[in-house]
Design a protein around this motif. Structure first.
Motif, mmCIF file in Angstrom:
data_model
loop_
_atom_site.group_PDB
_atom_site.id
_atom_site.type_symbol
_atom_site.label_atom_id
_atom_site.label_comp_id
_atom_site.label_asym_id
_atom_site.label_seq_id
_atom_site.Cartn_x
_atom_site.Cartn_y
_atom_site.Cartn_z
ATOM 1 N N LEU A 155 -4.792 0.289 -6.067
ATOM 2 C CA LEU A 155 -4.883 -1.094 -5.599
ATOM 3 C C LEU A 155 -3.998 -2.019 -6.425
ATOM 4 N N LEU A 156 -3.993 -1.833 -7.733
ATOM 5 C CA LEU A 156 -3.143 -2.661 -8.587
ATOM 6 C C LEU A 156 -1.668 -2.405 -8.306
ATOM 7 N N ARG A 157 -1.303 -1.152 -8.070
ATOM 8 C CA ARG A 157 0.083 -0.814 -7.717
ATOM 9 C C ARG A 157 0.474 -1.549 -6.443
ATOM 10 N N ARG A 158 -0.407 -1.508 -5.452
ATOM 11 C CA ARG A 158 -0.127 -2.159 -4.166
ATOM 12 C C ARG A 158 0.047 -3.667 -4.342
ATOM 13 N N LEU A 159 -0.723 -4.246 -5.228
ATOM 14 C CA LEU A 159 -0.623 -5.678 -5.510
ATOM 15 C C LEU A 159 0.660 -6.001 -6.275
ATOM 16 N N LEU A 160 1.055 -5.125 -7.173
ATOM 17 C CA LEU A 160 2.196 -5.376 -8.048
ATOM 18 C C LEU A 160 3.550 -5.091 -7.409
ATOM 19 N N LEU A 161 3.631 -4.075 -6.572
ATOM 20 C CA LEU A 161 4.926 -3.654 -6.011
ATOM 21 C C LEU A 161 5.740 -4.790 -5.391
ATOM 22 N N PRO A 162 5.171 -5.623 -4.547
ATOM 23 C CA PRO A 162 5.992 -6.686 -3.945
ATOM 24 C C PRO A 162 6.481 -7.724 -4.956
ATOM 25 N N LEU A 163 5.881 -7.772 -6.118
ATOM 26 C CA LEU A 163 6.261 -8.754 -7.140
ATOM 27 C C LEU A 163 7.329 -8.249 -8.089
ATOM 28 N N GLU A 164 7.618 -6.946 -8.047
ATOM 29 C CA GLU A 164 8.603 -6.356 -8.947
ATOM 30 C C GLU A 164 9.978 -6.343 -8.301
ATOM 31 N N PRO A 165 11.041 -6.321 -9.144
ATOM 32 C CA PRO A 165 12.389 -6.234 -8.580
ATOM 33 C C PRO A 165 12.508 -5.016 -7.678
ATOM 34 N N GLY A 166 13.060 -5.222 -6.504
ATOM 35 C CA GLY A 166 13.215 -4.128 -5.552
ATOM 36 C C GLY A 166 11.944 -3.841 -4.785
#
Length: 168
Positions: A155-166
């Motif tokens: 869940l944290l990965r899913r939340l974080l991915l759109p906020l990271e470069p690329g």
């Protein structure tokens, strides 16, 4: 059984009382993430200080350690991995070199360039710091089952991915 309440529950209740027109639901997750991040920062600081390191030093040493044998990277790669400026990285490498934790070596492919290499002493320090960090983090997660930890990580990965470069 009554669900336990934490400080965030109190904060949300106060905002709902004072501003019932606002949907405070995002605070349910993100205030807890923020508070957890602060606790994690304190735990990491403790693990690093036991080895005489500051967080920035661990970041540089661990980037070199993760690079694998011969545990070296160009200053540019270190900048990319630690998200600091090249001037900041130069200062950090200078400080770590004075403590015998890294050394500069000529770049075999570019006479003008250098690589930063982890020394044996640097490897020992970062390995001990990493073991201490893992112990601290394991302790923080002790109340969650392995399955719960995997679910939370996803869940944290899913939340974080759109906020990271690329990110998407």
């Amino acid at each position: 059984m009554k669900q336990q309440r934490d400080d965030v529950d109190e904060i949300i209740a106060a905002w709902r009382r004072e501003r019932p027109d606002l949907d405070a639901a995002p605070l349910e997750v993100l205030s807890r993430v923020s508070r957890l991040a602060r606790r994690l920062e304190l735990a990491r600081g403790s693990a690093f200080s036991e080895q005489g390191l500051e967080g920035w030093a661990f970041d540089v040493l661990s980037a070199l350690r993760r690079a694998g044998d011969p545990y070296e990277l160009s200053p540019g790669r270190l900048v990319q991995q630690t998200l600091v400026t090249s001037g900041t990285m130069t200062n950090r490498v200078d400080r770590l070199e004075r403590h015998g934790l890294v050394e500069r070596r000529p770049d075999p492919d570019d006479r003008r360039g250098v690589h930063v290499r982890l020394t044996p002493a640097g490897r020992e320090v970062v390995d001990r710091a990493m073991a201490g960090l893992i112990a601290q983090e394991r302790s923080m997660l002790a109340d969650l089952s392995a399955a719960e930890q995997q679910t939370l990580a996803g869940l944290l990965r899913r939340l974080l991915l759109p906020l990271e470069p690329g990110g998407h």
